[in-house]
Enzyme design. Structure first.
Site, PDB file in Angstrom:
ATOM      1  N   LYS A 268       0.833  -1.110   0.145  1.00 46.58           N
ATOM      2  CA  LYS A 268      -0.116   0.032   0.009  1.00 46.58           C
ATOM      3  C   LYS A 268       0.903   1.364  -0.015  1.00 46.58           C
ATOM      4  CE  LYS A 268      -4.303   1.284   1.952  1.00 46.58           C
ATOM      5  NZ  LYS A 268      -5.196   1.103   0.590  1.00 46.58           N
ATOM      6  N   GLU A 304      -7.506  -5.760 -10.271  1.00 47.65           N
ATOM      7  CA  GLU A 304      -8.103  -4.889  -9.073  1.00 47.65           C
ATOM      8  C   GLU A 304      -9.003  -3.724  -9.788  1.00 47.65           C
ATOM      9  OE1 GLU A 304      -6.115  -3.243  -5.622  1.00 47.65           O
ATOM     10  OE2 GLU A 304      -4.563  -4.664  -6.127  1.00 47.65           O
TER      11      GLU A 304
END
Length: 422
Positions: A268, A304
């Protein structure tokens, strides 16, 4: 425990801002941390300290105990009641955006990789050297999680140790030191309790928690920063589906890619998100909600959505792309998989071809903000496939209801995922 009590005791609201793990129970009642003068009789451990505010009003300054525990950014509350009064907000019309709260948490790390004592500070701007690693070379990570208020006024966190572990994994990839799991979780607890009045009433939303890890030391040549800052701020947010569930429309992007094998798509890091803005903006200009990305090698396997994981439902089988370095291991994703398995669904983590979207019964996305977002349609090379209209499909609805009920403490937590604060 006593250090957390002493830490919280000296705070007052900001007048300028209107499988399974062991369950943790932090018994810090409102009554205990509001009884301030008693708490200051015991020095806290060096883990947590307070900074003082440089401009205190005369009345506030008069209430400050002459203790080395308080420095310029901390003042005592004007009230000694056992209840924490909620912030003066229109909770029924709370959106999903930043609202300044009272306090943020900061902790520094030196060249040797040792984190200093953490501090709660007034929420506000931070100062960065123009040559800091995060500004020049993108050396930064962030996390996202939520706190919920229960009917008995206790607070629930959802799997904060998972966020801590993911930050540590990302830090290793980005050549950064990271807080331990205990440091991370205790910092989250302290920040949430210090901003307790900003946690929405039950059913009105949640307190969004944003931990950051940044290379804040100055570095001119390409190299790891010499200093790092771990920071947490929070903001109250409303329920994502305030006016009822609105299925999203996705377009499959087959030219631009979110991540590459061997890259940083699986952590992230901040740069992952700026990179999707071009395709996302173009999609929204055409009337789509967001973009669904394919793998960059074969250009046929689902990866994603911009900031969400994706699931495809066919009968009793729920399929989702396997996490293999280019896909973020979402904590909501992981939780949905466990809930689905517990409810008898067959969950497959594997390569999912884009053609499977044509035959799917349902498609949905998962993420911290939305929990589950149903997909109403997906467009691929001009061909549009429609799914549910006007709400959740039956599988997504079942999973959403179970997980949100767990997060808000409405059902028993047999998964041992919640952390309770009092």
């Amino acid at each position: 425990m006593e250090s957390s009590r002493a830490l919280i005791a000296g705070l007052q609201p900001n007048p300028l801002a209107h499988p399974c793990r062991q369950r943790h129970i932090l018994s810090l009642s409102s009554a205990s941390w509001e009884r301030k003068l008693k708490l200051f009789s015991t020095p806290p451990s060096p883990k947590l300290q307070l900074q003082r505010q440089s401009h205190l009003s005369g009345s506030n300054a008069a209430r400050l105990p002459s203790s080395s525990l308080l420095r310029r950014d901390a003042t005592l509350s004007d009230t000694y009641s056992d209840a924490v009064e909620l912030a003066n907000l229109d909770w029924d019309n709370l959106g999903f955006g930043l609202l300044p709260t009272d306090y943020m948490y900061s902790m520094k790390c030196d060249r040797g990789g040792n984190f200093s004592n953490g501090e709660l500070q007034r929420f506000g701007n931070i100062e960065l050297n123009p040559s800091s690693g995060v500004l020049n070379y993108g050396q930064g990570l962030f996390e996202g999680l939520k706190a919920y208020r229960k009917h008995d006024d206790s607070i629930l966190l959802f799997r904060p140790e998972e966020n801590a572990l993911r930050m540590r994994m990302g830090a290793e990839r980005m050549c950064m030191p990271a807080p331990t799991v205990d440091q991370f979780v205790e910092a989250v607890k302290a920040t949430v309790l210090a901003n307790k009045r900003w946690i929405p009433p039950t059913g009105k939303g949640s307190l969004y928690i944003r931990p950051l890890l940044m290379g804040t030391g100055a570095v001119l040549g390409l190299a790891p920063a010499p200093e790092y800052t771990f920071l947490i701020y929070v903001s109250p947010v409303g329920n994502y589906f305030k006016e009822g569930v609105a299925p999203i429309s996705l377009v499959v992007e087959h030219e631009l890619h979110r991540a590459t094998p061997g890259g940083t798509g699986g952590v992230k890091t901040i740069g992952n998100y700026a990179a999707v803005l071009k395709a996302q903006s173009a999609a929204k200009a055409k009337g789509y909600s967001d973009v669904l990305y394919l793998d960059c090698v074969h250009k046929k396997y689902l990866e994603e959505v911009s900031s969400c994981n994706i699931f495809v439902v066919k009968g009793n089988v729920i399929s989702t792309p396997a996490v293999k370095g280019t896909i973020l291991p979402g904590i909501t994703r992981k939780s949905i998989i466990d809930v689905a398995c517990s409810q008898g669904f067959q969950v497959e983590e594997r390569l999912v071809e884009v053609g499977e979207l044509l035959q799917a019964d349902e498609v949905f996305c998962t993420g911290t903000a939305v929990v589950i977002s149903p997909v109403g349609s997906i467009t691929y090379r001009g061909q549009r496939v429609s799914y549910v209209e006007g709400g959740f499909g039956p599988v997504a609805q079942r999973l959403y209801s179970t997980l949100t009920s767990l997060q808000m403490g409405l059902i028993e937590d047999n998964m041992n995922w919640t952390v309770q604060l009092r």
